[in-house]
Design a protein around this motif. Structure first.
Motif, PDB file in Angstrom:
ATOM      1  N   UNK A   1       4.637   1.745  -0.734  1.00 23.92           N
ATOM      2  CA  UNK A   1       5.942   2.374  -0.485  1.00 23.92           C
ATOM      3  C   UNK A   1       7.054   1.528  -1.098  1.00 23.92           C
ATOM      4  N   UNK A   2       6.959   0.218  -0.916  1.00 20.42           N
ATOM      5  CA  UNK A   2       7.945  -0.676  -1.539  1.00 20.42           C
ATOM      6  C   UNK A   2       7.900  -0.567  -3.062  1.00 20.42           C
ATOM      7  N   UNK A   3       6.702  -0.418  -3.606  1.00 17.47           N
ATOM      8  CA  UNK A   3       6.548  -0.332  -5.058  1.00 17.47           C
ATOM      9  C   UNK A   3       7.198   0.926  -5.612  1.00 17.47           C
ATOM     10  N   UNK A   4       7.084   2.031  -4.878  1.00 16.83           N
ATOM     11  CA  UNK A   4       7.583   3.313  -5.375  1.00 16.83           C
ATOM     12  C   UNK A   4       9.058   3.562  -5.060  1.00 16.83           C
ATOM     13  N   UNK A   5       9.534   3.066  -3.889  1.00 16.78           N
ATOM     14  CA  UNK A   5      10.904   3.389  -3.474  1.00 16.78           C
ATOM     15  C   UNK A   5      11.792   2.171  -3.246  1.00 16.78           C
ATOM     16  N   UNK A   6      11.218   0.982  -3.245  1.00 26.16           N
ATOM     17  CA  UNK A   6      12.026  -0.204  -3.059  1.00 26.16           C
ATOM     18  C   UNK A   6      12.665  -0.253  -1.690  1.00 26.16           C
ATOM     19  N   UNK A   7      13.953  -0.619  -1.660  1.00 27.91           N
ATOM     20  CA  UNK A   7      14.649  -0.791  -0.375  1.00 27.91           C
ATOM     21  C   UNK A   7      15.233   0.519   0.140  1.00 27.91           C
ATOM     22  N   UNK A   8      14.985   1.621  -0.570  1.00 33.03           N
ATOM     23  CA  UNK A   8      15.522   2.916  -0.139  1.00 33.03           C
ATOM     24  C   UNK A   8      14.406   3.953  -0.046  1.00 33.03           C
ATOM     25  N   UNK A   9      13.443   3.734   0.848  1.00 29.16           N
ATOM     26  CA  UNK A   9      12.356   4.714   0.991  1.00 29.16           C
ATOM     27  C   UNK A   9      12.859   5.978   1.692  1.00 29.16           C
ATOM     28  N   UNK A  10      12.195   7.098   1.477  1.00 28.11           N
ATOM     29  CA  UNK A  10      12.574   8.318   2.194  1.00 28.11           C
ATOM     30  C   UNK A  10      12.224   8.205   3.673  1.00 28.11           C
ATOM     31  N   UNK A  11      12.793   9.085   4.474  1.00 28.57           N
ATOM     32  CA  UNK A  11      12.555   9.037   5.916  1.00 28.57           C
ATOM     33  C   UNK A  11      11.084   9.235   6.240  1.00 28.57           C
ATOM     34  N   UNK A  12      10.412  10.068   5.466  1.00 29.90           N
ATOM     35  CA  UNK A  12       8.982  10.348   5.663  1.00 29.90           C
ATOM     36  C   UNK A  12       8.153   9.662   4.582  1.00 29.90           C
ATOM     37  N   UNK A  13       8.393   8.362   4.399  1.00 28.23           N
ATOM     38  CA  UNK A  13       7.768   7.637   3.284  1.00 28.23           C
ATOM     39  C   UNK A  13       6.242   7.685   3.346  1.00 28.23           C
ATOM     40  N   UNK A  14       5.660   7.551   4.535  1.00 26.89           N
ATOM     41  CA  UNK A  14       4.199   7.553   4.652  1.00 26.89           C
ATOM     42  C   UNK A  14       3.620   8.885   4.189  1.00 26.89           C
ATOM     43  N   UNK A  15       4.247   9.987   4.594  1.00 28.79           N
ATOM     44  CA  UNK A  15       3.776  11.310   4.169  1.00 28.79           C
ATOM     45  C   UNK A  15       3.978  11.507   2.674  1.00 28.79           C
ATOM     46  N   UNK A  16       5.125  11.031   2.162  1.00 25.21           N
ATOM     47  CA  UNK A  16       5.394  11.163   0.731  1.00 25.21           C
ATOM     48  C   UNK A  16       4.359  10.396  -0.087  1.00 25.21           C
ATOM     49  N   UNK A  17       3.987   9.210   0.398  1.00 25.19           N
ATOM     50  CA  UNK A  17       2.962   8.430  -0.297  1.00 25.19           C
ATOM     51  C   UNK A  17       1.630   9.162  -0.285  1.00 25.19           C
ATOM     52  N   UNK A  18       1.259   9.764   0.849  1.00 26.30           N
ATOM     53  CA  UNK A  18       0.008  10.508   0.934  1.00 26.30           C
ATOM     54  C   UNK A  18      -0.021  11.661  -0.055  1.00 26.30           C
TER      55      UNK A  18
END
Length: 313
Positions: A40-57
């Motif tokens: 998640x850090x690799x893809x969005x850095x310090x501004x991940x989306x609210x549903x970062x875990x779902x977005x990563x999946x």
């Protein structure tokens, strides 16, 4: 960053930036578990989306589908190789490091390094193969986070070292005429990397172009002073002195196949205006050497005075 299936020969190149970054991060860490948090850090850095875990999946699921296709369009789902495996903490790419171009590059470079002292010709061939694997900047289009950025920096440094070693191998086998142009370009692209200047000066000298070799030193000195605020290192200064005095050690191996014959050296008449810049440049370099020697002597005397005063106190 692309993926190639050896069985089908098909190449997979994710179109989205997040997909490319995800694939690159998993390839860099191939065979190792990468946590979801780190991806998640690799893809969005310090501004991940609210549903970062779902977005990563979702991104992982899309990448899985892309990687499964080359195994055969008609292959049964159960027979397809599961490239990305879900783990309790994240994901693992089931790819051995030896299956990556980066690993192949490192392997060939290390083989070339071992061969250099006794077989520079083989080193040149091995490094030609290694450098042919490069098709652009390391991990191009995939640099969103630290995993890929750090690996790209390491690979870029290894590439420059491989270029230096390859040119060194060419010089040792007498192929100086083949690399003058390449070295001039590399020295321009990397103005603070003294090794490229060193190799270029040797190559020019062996082509019978002494004045140009000395001019390279002056350019190097100005660029290094401008960029770093220091003088060139002792290796480059010593080489300049060797060139000025036609040191026999610089002749190196007598190469059987230079790329282009060296232009015949002409001795202009003393009154020829074209000779003046060369004479002036040579005189300037001699004065520079004398100045450096005087500075060194003064520093040595000052050091002795200080150490003597310390002992007396």
């Amino acid at each position: 960053m692309e993926f190639q299936d050896e069985r089908s020969g098909l190449r997979v190149l994710p179109t989205g930036a997040k997909q490319r970054a995800l694939l690159a991060a998993l390839v860099v860490k191939a065979g190792h578990d990468v946590s979801a948090r780190r991806l998640i850090d690799e893809l969005w850095g310090v501004h991940p989306p609210a549903n970062a875990a779902n977005a990563l999946q979702i991104h992982v699921a899309r990448l899985r589908r892309l990687l499964s296709r080359p195994a055969g369009q008609d292959a049964d789902e159960k027979t397809r190789r599961p490239w990305i495996v879900t783990t309790p903490h994240g994901y693992t790419l089931r790819l051995t490091p030896a299956e990556t171009d980066a690993a192949r590059f490192r392997q060939l470079t290390e083989q070339g390094r071992r061969a250099l002292p006794h077989d520079p010709g083989q080193t040149g061939e091995l490094l030609d193969q290694a450098l042919s694997l490069w098709r652009g900047p390391a991990l191009q289009g995939s640099l969103l986070g630290d995993i890929c950025a750090d690996e790209a920096a390491r690979l870029d440094e290894l590439r420059l070292a491989a270029l230096e070693m390859r040119c060194d191998a060419y010089l040792r086998t007498g192929r100086h005429g083949e690399i003058v142009g390449e070295l001039a370009e590399l020295a321009t692209q990397h103005p603070t990397r003294e090794r490229f200047y060193h190799l270029l000066m040797v190559a020019l000298y062996r082509c019978g172009r002494q004045a140009e070799a000395l001019a390279v030193y002056e350019r190097a000195r100005h660029r290094i002073r401008r960029e770093l605020g220091v003088e060139p290192g002792p290796a480059l200064r010593d080489l300049m002195v060797q060139i000025l005095h036609h040191d026999p050690a610089l002749t190196g191996a007598a190469g059987p196949r230079p790329a282009a014959p060296a232009q015949p050296r002409r001795t202009p008449a003393p009154a020829d205006n074209t000779a003046r810049p060369l004479r002036e440049e040579m005189a300037q370099l001699h004065r520079r050497i004398e100045s450096l020697q005087q500075d060194q002597n003064q520093l040595l005397l000052r050091f002795r005075e200080l150490t003597g005063a310390t002992r007396g106190g």
